[in-house]
Write a protein that holds these residues in place. Structure first.
Motif, short mmCIF file in Angstrom:
data_model
loop_
_atom_site.label_atom_id
_atom_site.label_comp_id
_atom_site.label_asym_id
_atom_site.label_seq_id
_atom_site.Cartn_x
_atom_site.Cartn_y
_atom_site.Cartn_z
N PRO A 135 0.80 -1.24 0.00
CA PRO A 135 0.00 0.00 0.00
C PRO A 135 0.82 1.28 0.00
CG PRO A 135 -0.89 -1.58 1.57
CD PRO A 135 0.40 -2.15 1.10
N GLU A 136 2.01 1.24 0.61
CA GLU A 136 2.80 2.47 0.69
C GLU A 136 3.55 2.79 -0.61
OE1 GLU A 136 5.38 -0.91 2.31
OE2 GLU A 136 3.28 -0.23 2.47
N VAL A 137 3.56 1.84 -1.55
CA VAL A 137 4.27 2.08 -2.82
C VAL A 137 3.40 2.92 -3.74
CG1 VAL A 137 5.20 0.99 -4.90
CG2 VAL A 137 5.61 -0.05 -2.65
N ARG A 138 3.96 4.01 -4.22
CA ARG A 138 3.26 4.86 -5.17
C ARG A 138 3.97 4.80 -6.51
NH1 ARG A 138 3.72 9.97 -7.26
NH2 ARG A 138 1.74 10.98 -7.88
N PHE A 139 3.29 4.31 -7.50
CA PHE A 139 3.87 4.18 -8.82
C PHE A 139 3.90 5.53 -9.55
CE2 PHE A 139 3.34 -0.52 -10.32
CZ PHE A 139 4.26 -0.91 -9.36
N ILE A 140 4.96 5.73 -10.33
CA ILE A 140 4.99 6.81 -11.31
C ILE A 140 4.89 6.17 -12.69
CG2 ILE A 140 6.30 8.35 -9.81
CD1 ILE A 140 8.82 7.61 -11.41
N SER A 141 4.91 6.98 -13.73
CA SER A 141 4.65 6.46 -15.07
C SER A 141 5.63 5.35 -15.48
CB SER A 141 4.69 7.59 -16.10
OG SER A 141 5.97 8.19 -16.14
N HIS A 142 6.90 5.47 -15.10
CA HIS A 142 7.88 4.45 -15.47
C HIS A 142 7.53 3.10 -14.82
CE1 HIS A 142 10.20 7.49 -17.38
NE2 HIS A 142 10.63 8.07 -16.27
N PHE A 191 -11.59 2.62 -21.83
CA PHE A 191 -12.92 2.56 -22.45
C PHE A 191 -13.92 1.90 -21.50
CE2 PHE A 191 -15.87 0.10 -25.27
CZ PHE A 191 -16.60 1.18 -25.75
N GLY A 192 -13.47 0.89 -20.78
CA GLY A 192 -14.35 0.17 -19.86
C GLY A 192 -14.85 1.01 -18.70
N ILE A 193 -14.09 2.05 -18.34
CA ILE A 193 -14.53 2.94 -17.26
C ILE A 193 -15.07 4.25 -17.83
CG2 ILE A 193 -12.99 1.91 -15.55
CD1 ILE A 193 -11.07 4.26 -15.97
N ARG A 194 -15.43 4.21 -19.12
CA ARG A 194 -16.04 5.35 -19.82
C ARG A 194 -15.15 6.59 -19.79
NH1 ARG A 194 -21.21 4.06 -21.07
NH2 ARG A 194 -22.16 2.33 -19.94
N GLN A 195 -13.90 6.37 -20.09
CA GLN A 195 -12.92 7.45 -20.10
C GLN A 195 -12.43 7.64 -21.53
OE1 GLN A 195 -9.98 7.88 -16.71
NE2 GLN A 195 -8.61 7.14 -18.32
N GLY A 196 -12.33 8.85 -22.00
CA GLY A 196 -11.99 9.11 -23.39
C GLY A 196 -10.53 9.32 -23.68
N TYR A 197 -9.65 8.97 -22.74
CA TYR A 197 -8.22 9.17 -22.92
C TYR A 197 -7.47 8.07 -22.19
CZ TYR A 197 -8.91 11.18 -18.29
OH TYR A 197 -9.27 11.37 -16.98
N LEU A 198 -6.26 7.81 -22.63
CA LEU A 198 -5.41 6.80 -22.00
C LEU A 198 -4.93 7.28 -20.63
CD1 LEU A 198 -3.14 5.68 -24.98
CD2 LEU A 198 -4.74 4.22 -23.74
N SER A 199 -4.94 6.36 -19.67
CA SER A 199 -4.36 6.65 -18.36
C SER A 199 -3.94 5.34 -17.72
CB SER A 199 -5.38 7.37 -17.46
OG SER A 199 -6.42 6.48 -17.07
N ASP A 205 -1.67 10.25 -15.55
CA ASP A 205 -1.38 10.43 -16.97
C ASP A 205 -0.37 9.38 -17.44
OD1 ASP A 205 -1.38 11.54 -19.49
OD2 ASP A 205 -0.10 13.25 -18.96
N VAL A 206 -0.46 9.04 -18.72
CA VAL A 206 0.46 8.04 -19.28
C VAL A 206 1.85 8.62 -19.52
CG1 VAL A 206 -1.30 6.59 -20.33
CG2 VAL A 206 -0.40 8.54 -21.62
N PRO A 219 1.37 20.11 -27.35
CA PRO A 219 0.18 19.57 -26.67
C PRO A 219 -0.72 18.74 -27.59
CG PRO A 219 0.51 21.87 -26.08
CD PRO A 219 1.46 21.58 -27.20
N GLU A 220 -0.82 19.14 -28.86
CA GLU A 220 -1.64 18.38 -29.80
C GLU A 220 -1.07 16.98 -30.02
OE1 GLU A 220 -2.27 20.47 -33.42
OE2 GLU A 220 -3.26 22.19 -32.47
N PHE A 221 0.26 16.89 -30.07
CA PHE A 221 0.91 15.59 -30.24
C PHE A 221 0.65 14.69 -29.03
CE2 PHE A 221 4.96 13.17 -29.46
CZ PHE A 221 4.78 12.21 -30.46
N LEU A 222 0.77 15.24 -27.82
CA LEU A 222 0.51 14.45 -26.62
C LEU A 222 -0.95 14.00 -26.55
CD1 LEU A 222 2.53 16.50 -23.96
CD2 LEU A 222 3.29 14.54 -25.31
#
Length: 339
Positions: A135-142, A191-199, A205-206, A219-222
């Motif tokens: 529980p104490e581990v917090r993941f970052i994107s990597h 998509f399964g949680i009705r979200q329109g972007y990757l996370s 954020d990814v 920003p448009e590229f991201l």
């Protein structure tokens, strides 16, 4: 299924060359080769590699090296004997894929690399060993990205054909196939949680958090990376069964550079099986428009490929603009090893 040829005329087994009047697994083959093929497909362990440059079952060599199981099996594949009986029960297959995918999803959300993680375990036939995230581990994107890749690789290892690949082909195949699956599975989770972007599973954020510190990224590229594939999935409204069969097709990609001819033929055979099953499913669910639905679903591969390319471009920029913000050594080694 074994049939005796109606004419009862003696012909020759296309695997070993022996005289036979039998028709097994869709081709003229003797009972010995049919039994060998069935036993090999049902075996739980990887097939032993060829000690003779993978050329034992050519017409000039098969009498000398007829004991080579690797070449004998791949000769069976070459002539079209892939065992489709396992896949005739579409509902059962989808349920099996669902169980495996749920395990993959659980791994993505709840597991982490152990301190003694072995890089070599990624590209062998054994399971990839991870540990429960505390529980104490917090993941970052990597962290998320690394675990997602390993979870997809473990998912790949559950497919029947993997045990028939040479170790070299397995390594090439895993490197090539896994990341498209990571992208698709991640998008379908959103998509399964009705979200329109990757996370990631925690909603983060990814992209690495540190990219917010500088303004060199378009920003448009991201947002194209975050949203373009999601938009296509939403447009197609892909259901869970279609996702599972599409995942299998994505993984069975014979286009990897440096695959051997035997490896490419084997993977292509299984891709055709899963493609046929997706077509069968589309026709069952969409009585009038099954072929059209099938064609529409296949367009998702282009969207996945584009997202894969864009992610690759992003990481080139990330390494150039923020060289001091790279993953910790263990994760960097894992990522470098897999890419």
């Amino acid at each position: 299924m074994i049939f005796e040829l109606a004419s009862m005329e003696s012909q020759f087994c296309v695997i070993c060359g022996q005289s036979t009047s039998l028709y097994n697994y869709g081709t003229i083959s003797c009972s010995a080769c049919s039994s060998f093929f069935r036993r090999t497909v049902l075996a739980k362990v990887p097939i032993q590699q060829c000690p003779h440059q993978d050329a034992c079952y050519t017409p000039e060599n098969r009498a000398t090296h007829s004991e080579c199981k690797y070449c004998r099996f791949h000769k069976c594949v070459d002539v079209g004997m892939i065992n489709t009986q396992k896949y005739t029960n579409l509902t059962k297959l989808i349920n099996q894929l669902s169980v495996l995918d749920k395990k993959r999803s659980y791994t993505c959300a709840n597991m982490m690399l152990p301190p003694d993680f072995r890089l070599s375990s990624i590209f062998d036939y054994e399971h990839i060993k991870l540990i429960k995230k505390t529980p104490e581990v917090r993941f970052i994107s990597h962290d998320w990205g690394c675990v997602h890749q390993l979870a997809s690789m473990e998912f790949i290892k559950t497919f029947q054909f993997v045990k028939f690949l040479s170790l070299q082909d397995l390594q090439v195949f895993m490197k090539t196939a896994h990341f498209n699956h990571v992208i698709f599975a991640s998008a379908m989770r959103s998509f399964g949680i009705r979200q329109g972007y990757l996370s990631f599973p925690d909603g983060s954020d990814v992209f690495p958090e540190c990219i917010k510190r500088i303004t060199c990224y378009n920003p448009e590229f991201l947002n194209r990376i975050r949203c373009k594939l999601m938009g296509r999935i939403i447009e197609l409204n892909i259901n869970p069964e279609e996702y599972l069969l599409l995942s299998a097709i994505i993984l069975c990609n014979p286009a990897a550079v440096n695959l051997s001819v035997k490896g490419r033929t084997l993977i292509s055979s299984y891709q055709k099986v899963y493609g046929s099953l997706l077509f069968q499913y589309c026709c069952q669910v969409n009585k009038k428009n099954g072929p059209l639905r099938f064609s529409e679903l296949l367009t998702i591969f282009h969207a996945i490929s584009q997202t894969h390319h864009d992610i690759g471009q992003f990481f080139l920029l990330f390494q150039m603009y923020q060289p001091n913000a790279q993953p910790i050594q263990l994760y960097q080694e894992v990522i470098d090893y897999m890419m």
